[in-house]
Design a protein around this motif. Structure first.
Motif, PDB file in Angstrom:
ATOM      1  N   UNK A   7       0.820  -1.232   0.000  1.00  0.00           N
ATOM      2  CA  UNK A   7       0.000   0.000   0.000  1.00  0.00           C
ATOM      3  C   UNK A   7       0.838   1.258   0.000  1.00  0.00           C
ATOM      4  N   UNK A   8       0.498   2.176   0.932  1.00  0.00           N
ATOM      5  CA  UNK A   8       1.175   3.480   0.969  1.00  0.00           C
ATOM      6  C   UNK A   8       2.573   3.383   1.565  1.00  0.00           C
ATOM      7  N   UNK A   9       2.836   2.279   2.288  1.00  0.00           N
ATOM      8  CA  UNK A   9       4.100   2.218   3.026  1.00  0.00           C
ATOM      9  C   UNK A   9       5.224   1.673   2.160  1.00  0.00           C
ATOM     10  N   UNK A  10       6.442   1.768   2.676  1.00  0.00           N
ATOM     11  CA  UNK A  10       7.601   1.243   1.936  1.00  0.00           C
ATOM     12  C   UNK A  10       7.841  -0.227   2.245  1.00  0.00           C
ATOM     13  N   UNK A  11       7.067  -0.766   3.163  1.00  0.00           N
ATOM     14  CA  UNK A  11       7.252  -2.165   3.569  1.00  0.00           C
ATOM     15  C   UNK A  11       7.067  -3.090   2.363  1.00  0.00           C
ATOM     16  N   UNK A 174      -7.511   3.849   5.303  1.00  0.00           N
ATOM     17  CA  UNK A 174      -7.141   2.463   5.634  1.00  0.00           C
ATOM     18  C   UNK A 174      -5.742   2.121   5.106  1.00  0.00           C
ATOM     19  N   UNK A 175      -5.017   1.299   5.866  1.00  0.00           N
ATOM     20  CA  UNK A 175      -3.740   0.784   5.363  1.00  0.00           C
ATOM     21  C   UNK A 175      -3.980  -0.405   4.439  1.00  0.00           C
ATOM     22  N   UNK A 176      -5.019  -1.179   4.751  1.00  0.00           N
ATOM     23  CA  UNK A 176      -5.281  -2.358   3.944  1.00  0.00           C
ATOM     24  C   UNK A 176      -6.749  -2.765   4.005  1.00  0.00           C
ATOM     25  N   UNK A 199      -6.219   3.606  -4.698  1.00  0.00           N
ATOM     26  CA  UNK A 199      -6.151   4.483  -3.520  1.00  0.00           C
ATOM     27  C   UNK A 199      -4.948   4.132  -2.650  1.00  0.00           C
ATOM     28  N   UNK A 200      -4.088   3.265  -3.164  1.00  0.00           N
ATOM     29  CA  UNK A 200      -2.892   2.827  -2.418  1.00  0.00           C
ATOM     30  C   UNK A 200      -3.247   2.110  -1.123  1.00  0.00           C
ATOM     31  N   UNK A 201      -4.368   1.430  -1.145  1.00  0.00           N
ATOM     32  CA  UNK A 201      -4.749   0.592   0.009  1.00  0.00           C
ATOM     33  C   UNK A 201      -4.277  -0.826  -0.328  1.00  0.00           C
TER      34      UNK A 201
END
Ligand SMILES: NC(=O)c1ccc[n+]([C@@H]2O[C@H](COP(=O)([O-])OP(=O)(O)OC[C@H]3O[C@@H](n4cnc5c(N)ncnc54)[C@H](OP(=O)(O)O)[C@@H]3O)[C@@H](O)[C@H]2O)c1
Length: 380
Positions: A7-11, A174-176, A199-201
């Motif tokens: 998603x939005x994170x670099x993980x 939301x993150x996911x 939406x980068x979810x």
């Protein structure tokens, strides 16, 4: 192992996540007891998966009667906690006040023996549960829990009411989202997960093998269709590859229940990149889907317009069991489930043939007749 951006994170998450809802059970001789996990085997499976590159573990409050979270806590000792992102879920159906949110979250942290949960999901959301969330101010509670460090990110899991999914996606940062997605699922989900990805979810897929039905007891016609491809893939590999073929999917959760499955999935997921299936291979899956669908007895779409029934007959659930029994060769399992429905709600026997359901059914199904057939099939 393949990894995708979360998603939005670099993980970078492994495309195979460990779902802890179907862990191996102790053999007690009689009926399987879901609360009695074979701890030694389950811990070695989870750790073996992590050693093989899995870095995402999913559990929930009710799995294995509460014992899944406890087991995961034990599996993540000895340095394994630091190697994974840990997800669990708020049992929203048990929440009656905002104080309950604190109570359950604290209990979950205690069960898992951790200070913080990476992804905390509102479990199995639908319109009714969303009303609880808004009425009780649960989103504010979640923001507070993030501030306090008890959880890191918030998401939700979702099964039904596809028409409500986009509204859920738009309702919070939301993150996911966690959705049921496999090659037998309603094709409209392909559009829905595209929207989530736009939406980068992160899109976390559950039930990629339809709880195992796409991996076992395959009818001969389906075996023949797969064998034409000369790929030597197992049905499980075909189904998992199909899910990960989609660029919108971030990872899939597999509820592996023995070490062989862990080993096989670790190996096959290594090859499951985005667009890993050729046009011809996608056509094979289309043919397999058609074969399964041709075995459908009742063309019920599960829209739920027919319920609530005045006598509480769970009509779509009964048709679901009847269809699954025919499509996936799982007669005994469907009969066992129906027995439980009969015990709780008397199943079809409560039907007084008032016909209200038939006036509401958009497919104009002869529901009363189909219910009789289903009852006959599921009880003999
Ligand atoms: N949030 C929610 O509401 C929700 C709901 C459902 C699931 N989930 C999560 O999503 C996870 C995945 O869902 P799921 O467990 O239903 O996944 P699934 O992959 O559809 O089904 C798991 C089952 O597939 C079979 N299987 C797995 N790998 C196999 C292989 N290589 N060969 C043959 N059979 C194989 C096993 O069945 P057998 O044991 O019969 O061999 C296993 O129990 C769950 O564990 C849970 O963490 C969440």
């Amino acid at each position: 192992m393949q990894y995708r951006k979360f998603g939005k994170s670099d993980f970078k998450v492994s495309t195979l996540g460990f779902g802890c809802m179907r862990l191996p059970l102790q053999s007690t001789g009689g009926e399987p007891d879901m609360t009695k996990i074979d701890e030694t085997q389950a811990i070695s499976m989870i750790r073996h998966a992590i050693d093989g590159g899995v870095n995402y573990v999913d559990t929930a409050y009710p799995y294995h009667g509460g014992q899944s979270e406890v087991l995961v806590g034990k599996a993540l000792k000895d340095g394994y906690r630091e190697k994974v992102k840990l997800t669990t879920k708020m049992p929203i159906w048990l929440i009656k006040s905002i104080e309950d949110c604190d109570k359950y979250l604290d209990e979950q942290l205690h069960r898992l023996q951790v200070d913080s949960i990476d992804y905390y999901l509102l479990h199995a959301m639908n319109k009714e549960r969303w009303n609880t969330v808004t009425q009780l101010g649960i989103l504010k509670f979640l923001d507070k829990a993030v501030m306090e460090g008890k959880i890191k990110h918030v998401g939700f899991s979702f099964h039904e009411e596809i028409d409500f999914f986009k509204e859920m996606l738009d309702a919070y940062d939301w993150a996911l989202c966690q959705v049921q997605f496999n090659y037998m699922e309603d094709r409209r989900w392909e559009e829905e997960i595209k929207y989530a990805a736009s939406k980068d979810i992160a899109v976390v897929v559950m039930e990629p093998l339809l709880g195992g039905k796409l991996a076992a007891n395959q009818p001969d016609e389906i075996k023949a269709e797969f064998s034409k491809t000369n790929t030597n893939r197992t049905p499980a590999e075909w189904a998992l590859r199909w899910v990960l073929n989609h660029p919108e999917v971030t990872l899939l959760l597999s509820g592996m229940s023995d070490m062989e499955q862990v080993e096989e999935n670790l190996q096959s997921m290594d090859r499951a990149t985005v667009n890993n299936l050729s046009i011809e291979e996608l056509k094979t899956i289309d043919k397999v889907r058609d074969i399964y669908e041709a075995k459908t007895k009742v063309k019920c779409t599960g829209c739920n317009y027919c319920v609530p029934c005045p006598k509480n007959v769970p009509i779509p659930n009964i048709f679901g069991l009847y269809n699954e029994s025919n499509i996936y060769n799982v007669g005994e399992q469907s009969k066992a489930f129906y027995k439980r429905v009969m015990k709780a709600e008397k199943g079809v026997l409560s039907c007084i043939e008032c016909g209200i359901c038939e006036t509401k059914c958009p497919q104009k199904l002869p529901i009363i007749q189909h219910l009789k057939e289903a009852h006959e099939h599921l009880t003999t």
